[in-house]
Motif scaffolding. Structure first.
Motif, PDB file in Angstrom:
ATOM      1  N   SER A 143      73.525  62.823  12.661  1.00  0.00           N
ATOM      2  CA  SER A 143      72.628  63.770  13.131  1.00  0.00           C
ATOM      3  C   SER A 143      71.068  63.168  12.980  1.00  0.00           C
ATOM      4  CB  SER A 143      72.797  65.010  12.469  1.00  0.00           C
ATOM      5  OG  SER A 143      72.030  65.959  12.712  1.00  0.00           O
ATOM      6  N   LEU A 144      70.250  63.881  13.645  1.00  0.00           N
ATOM      7  CA  LEU A 144      68.746  63.268  13.460  1.00  0.00           C
ATOM      8  C   LEU A 144      68.089  64.448  12.431  1.00  0.00           C
ATOM      9  CD1 LEU A 144      66.535  61.271  13.926  1.00  0.00           C
ATOM     10  CD2 LEU A 144      65.868  62.808  15.860  1.00  0.00           C
ATOM     11  N   GLY A 145      67.920  63.955  11.226  1.00  0.00           N
ATOM     12  CA  GLY A 145      66.881  64.871  10.451  1.00  0.00           C
ATOM     13  C   GLY A 145      65.333  64.654  10.587  1.00  0.00           C
ATOM     14  N   CYS A 146      64.798  65.775  10.475  1.00  0.00           N
ATOM     15  CA  CYS A 146      63.171  65.368  10.487  1.00  0.00           C
ATOM     16  C   CYS A 146      62.438  66.605   9.572  1.00  0.00           C
ATOM     17  CB  CYS A 146      62.727  66.178  12.057  1.00  0.00           C
ATOM     18  SG  CYS A 146      63.261  64.790  13.251  1.00  0.00           S
ATOM     19  N   VAL A 147      61.604  65.832   8.997  1.00  0.00           N
ATOM     20  CA  VAL A 147      60.730  66.538   7.841  1.00  0.00           C
ATOM     21  C   VAL A 147      59.437  66.605   8.332  1.00  0.00           C
ATOM     22  CG1 VAL A 147      59.669  66.151   5.623  1.00  0.00           C
ATOM     23  CG2 VAL A 147      62.267  65.464   5.949  1.00  0.00           C
TER      24      VAL A 147
ATOM     25  N   SER B 118      71.571  63.915  -0.373  1.00  0.00           N
ATOM     26  CA  SER B 118      72.673  64.782   0.265  1.00  0.00           C
ATOM     27  C   SER B 118      73.389  65.532  -0.992  1.00  0.00           C
ATOM     28  CB  SER B 118      73.401  63.496   0.617  1.00  0.00           C
ATOM     29  OG  SER B 118      74.783  64.518   1.104  1.00  0.00           O
ATOM     30  N   SER B 119      73.772  66.723  -0.711  1.00  0.00           N
ATOM     31  CA  SER B 119      74.404  67.379  -1.843  1.00  0.00           C
ATOM     32  C   SER B 119      75.793  66.942  -1.951  1.00  0.00           C
ATOM     33  CB  SER B 119      74.364  68.875  -1.165  1.00  0.00           C
ATOM     34  OG  SER B 119      75.271  69.140  -0.190  1.00  0.00           O
ATOM     35  N   ASP B 120      76.157  66.119  -1.065  1.00  0.00           N
ATOM     36  CA  ASP B 120      77.518  65.680  -1.073  1.00  0.00           C
ATOM     37  C   ASP B 120      77.494  64.168  -0.483  1.00  0.00           C
ATOM     38  OD1 ASP B 120      80.260  64.601  -1.478  1.00  0.00           O
ATOM     39  OD2 ASP B 120      81.034  66.462  -1.169  1.00  0.00           O
ATOM     40  N   PRO B 121      77.221  63.095  -1.166  1.00  0.00           N
ATOM     41  CA  PRO B 121      77.239  61.818  -0.258  1.00  0.00           C
ATOM     42  C   PRO B 121      78.615  61.102   0.021  1.00  0.00           C
ATOM     43  CG  PRO B 121      75.974  61.669  -2.563  1.00  0.00           C
ATOM     44  CD  PRO B 121      76.866  63.018  -2.543  1.00  0.00           C
ATOM     45  N   SER B 122      79.660  61.899  -0.416  1.00  0.00           N
ATOM     46  CA  SER B 122      80.910  61.519   0.060  1.00  0.00           C
ATOM     47  C   SER B 122      81.239  62.120   1.477  1.00  0.00           C
ATOM     48  CB  SER B 122      82.143  61.905  -0.949  1.00  0.00           C
ATOM     49  OG  SER B 122      82.217  63.195  -1.066  1.00  0.00           O
ATOM     50  N   VAL B 123      80.524  63.029   1.747  1.00  0.00           N
ATOM     51  CA  VAL B 123      80.462  63.837   3.002  1.00  0.00           C
ATOM     52  C   VAL B 123      79.491  63.246   4.197  1.00  0.00           C
ATOM     53  CG1 VAL B 123      80.514  66.242   4.342  1.00  0.00           C
ATOM     54  CG2 VAL B 123      81.516  65.833   2.339  1.00  0.00           C
ATOM     55  N   ALA B 124      78.254  63.318   3.710  1.00  0.00           N
ATOM     56  CA  ALA B 124      77.178  62.876   4.516  1.00  0.00           C
ATOM     57  C   ALA B 124      75.928  62.166   3.689  1.00  0.00           C
ATOM     58  CB  ALA B 124      76.475  64.063   5.034  1.00  0.00           C
ATOM     59  N   SER B 125      75.642  61.010   4.312  1.00  0.00           N
ATOM     60  CA  SER B 125      74.621  60.058   3.571  1.00  0.00           C
ATOM     61  C   SER B 125      73.330  60.099   4.347  1.00  0.00           C
ATOM     62  CB  SER B 125      75.345  58.602   3.395  1.00  0.00           C
ATOM     63  OG  SER B 125      75.339  58.215   4.874  1.00  0.00           O
ATOM     64  N   VAL B 126      72.347  60.016   3.393  1.00  0.00           N
ATOM     65  CA  VAL B 126      70.916  59.939   4.016  1.00  0.00           C
ATOM     66  C   VAL B 126      70.241  58.742   3.314  1.00  0.00           C
ATOM     67  CG1 VAL B 126      70.794  62.339   4.633  1.00  0.00           C
ATOM     68  CG2 VAL B 126      70.165  61.442   2.125  1.00  0.00           C
ATOM     69  N   PRO B 127      69.299  58.076   3.984  1.00  0.00           N
ATOM     70  CA  PRO B 127      68.327  57.200   3.107  1.00  0.00           C
ATOM     71  C   PRO B 127      67.770  57.847   2.003  1.00  0.00           C
ATOM     72  CG  PRO B 127      67.429  57.667   5.202  1.00  0.00           C
ATOM     73  CD  PRO B 127      68.831  58.544   5.308  1.00  0.00           C
ATOM     74  N   PRO B 128      67.505  56.909   0.961  1.00  0.00           N
ATOM     75  CA  PRO B 128      66.922  57.428  -0.168  1.00  0.00           C
ATOM     76  C   PRO B 128      65.641  58.171  -0.160  1.00  0.00           C
ATOM     77  CG  PRO B 128      67.265  55.114  -0.544  1.00  0.00           C
ATOM     78  CD  PRO B 128      67.766  55.617   0.688  1.00  0.00           C
ATOM     79  N   THR B 129      64.735  57.384   0.653  1.00  0.00           N
ATOM     80  CA  THR B 129      63.402  57.928   1.110  1.00  0.00           C
ATOM     81  C   THR B 129      63.101  57.855   2.535  1.00  0.00           C
ATOM     82  OG1 THR B 129      62.522  55.864   0.408  1.00  0.00           O
ATOM     83  CG2 THR B 129      62.409  57.342  -1.350  1.00  0.00           C
ATOM     84  N   LEU B 130      62.070  58.734   2.890  1.00  0.00           N
ATOM     85  CA  LEU B 130      61.618  58.791   4.144  1.00  0.00           C
ATOM     86  C   LEU B 130      60.233  58.464   3.988  1.00  0.00           C
ATOM     87  CD1 LEU B 130      61.615  59.070   7.222  1.00  0.00           C
ATOM     88  CD2 LEU B 130      61.414  61.695   6.754  1.00  0.00           C
ATOM     89  N   GLN B 131      59.630  57.346   4.785  1.00  0.00           N
ATOM     90  CA  GLN B 131      58.046  57.131   4.621  1.00  0.00           C
ATOM     91  C   GLN B 131      57.444  57.412   5.856  1.00  0.00           C
ATOM     92  OE1 GLN B 131      56.536  55.739   1.763  1.00  0.00           O
ATOM     93  NE2 GLN B 131      54.760  55.970   2.774  1.00  0.00           N
ATOM     94  N   ILE B 132      56.506  58.486   5.732  1.00  0.00           N
ATOM     95  CA  ILE B 132      55.749  59.127   6.758  1.00  0.00           C
ATOM     96  C   ILE B 132      54.663  58.522   6.852  1.00  0.00           C
ATOM     97  CG2 ILE B 132      54.850  61.292   7.853  1.00  0.00           C
ATOM     98  CD1 ILE B 132      56.992  62.707   6.551  1.00  0.00           C
ATOM     99  N   PRO B 133      53.977  57.635   7.800  1.00  0.00           N
ATOM    100  CA  PRO B 133      52.790  56.952   8.132  1.00  0.00           C
ATOM    101  C   PRO B 133      51.653  57.811   8.042  1.00  0.00           C
ATOM    102  CG  PRO B 133      54.242  56.490   9.812  1.00  0.00           C
ATOM    103  CD  PRO B 133      54.785  57.789   9.100  1.00  0.00           C
ATOM    104  N   GLN B 134      50.479  57.094   7.360  1.00  0.00           N
ATOM    105  CA  GLN B 134      49.199  57.976   7.322  1.00  0.00           C
ATOM    106  C   GLN B 134      48.700  58.616   8.361  1.00  0.00           C
ATOM    107  OE1 GLN B 134      45.957  55.419   5.913  1.00  0.00           O
ATOM    108  NE2 GLN B 134      44.441  56.361   6.915  1.00  0.00           N
ATOM    109  N   GLY B 135      48.335  59.910   8.483  1.00  0.00           N
ATOM    110  CA  GLY B 135      48.142  60.673   9.542  1.00  0.00           C
ATOM    111  C   GLY B 135      49.014  61.371  10.389  1.00  0.00           C
ATOM    112  N   ASP B 136      50.467  60.991  10.110  1.00  0.00           N
ATOM    113  CA  ASP B 136      51.238  61.871  10.822  1.00  0.00           C
ATOM    114  C   ASP B 136      51.787  63.142  10.021  1.00  0.00           C
ATOM    115  OD1 ASP B 136      51.522  59.688  12.591  1.00  0.00           O
ATOM    116  OD2 ASP B 136      53.603  58.944  12.307  1.00  0.00           O
ATOM    117  N   ASN B 137      52.378  63.953  10.701  1.00  0.00           N
ATOM    118  CA  ASN B 137      52.758  65.269  10.231  1.00  0.00           C
ATOM    119  C   ASN B 137      53.995  65.297   9.850  1.00  0.00           C
ATOM    120  OD1 ASN B 137      50.211  66.482  10.213  1.00  0.00           O
ATOM    121  ND2 ASN B 137      50.258  67.001  12.276  1.00  0.00           N
ATOM    122  N   ASP B 138      55.153  64.268  10.540  1.00  0.00           N
ATOM    123  CA  ASP B 138      56.370  64.385  10.412  1.00  0.00           C
ATOM    124  C   ASP B 138      57.107  63.043  10.502  1.00  0.00           C
ATOM    125  OD1 ASP B 138      56.203  63.763  13.071  1.00  0.00           O
ATOM    126  OD2 ASP B 138      56.860  66.051  13.776  1.00  0.00           O
TER     127      ASP B 138
END
Length: 72
Positions: free
Chosen positions: A14-18, A35-55
């Motif tokens: 799935s695509l997650g957006c912040v 993730s509330s349960d990494p054995s079910v769904a995994s996400v990267p530990p961090t998301l880097q949002i570039p300067q000036g971007d909103n999401d």
């Protein structure tokens, strides 16, 4: 945060957006992901949002499971 699609079958992604309240500051914004349960769904530990971007977006990877399970 949004997820598209909201529901997954095991092994699918799935695509997650912040969305920030405003543009990311100088140097960008680092958002911790968990993730509330990494054995079910995994996400990267961090998301880097570039300067000036909103999401920013990231992949949520579901894992194949024999029974019904959920994570947020």
């Amino acid at each position: 945060m949004t997820l598209t699609p909201l529901s997954l079958t095991g092994g699918a992604a799935s695509l997650g957006c912040v969305t920030l309240n405003g543009p990311a500051p100088s140097g960008g914004a680092s958002v911790q992901l968990l993730s509330s349960d990494p054995s079910v769904a995994s996400v990267p530990p961090t998301l880097q949002i570039p300067q000036g971007d909103n999401d920013g977006c990231f992949l949520v990877q579901s894992l194949a499971l024999p029974d019904c399970a959920s994570a947020v």
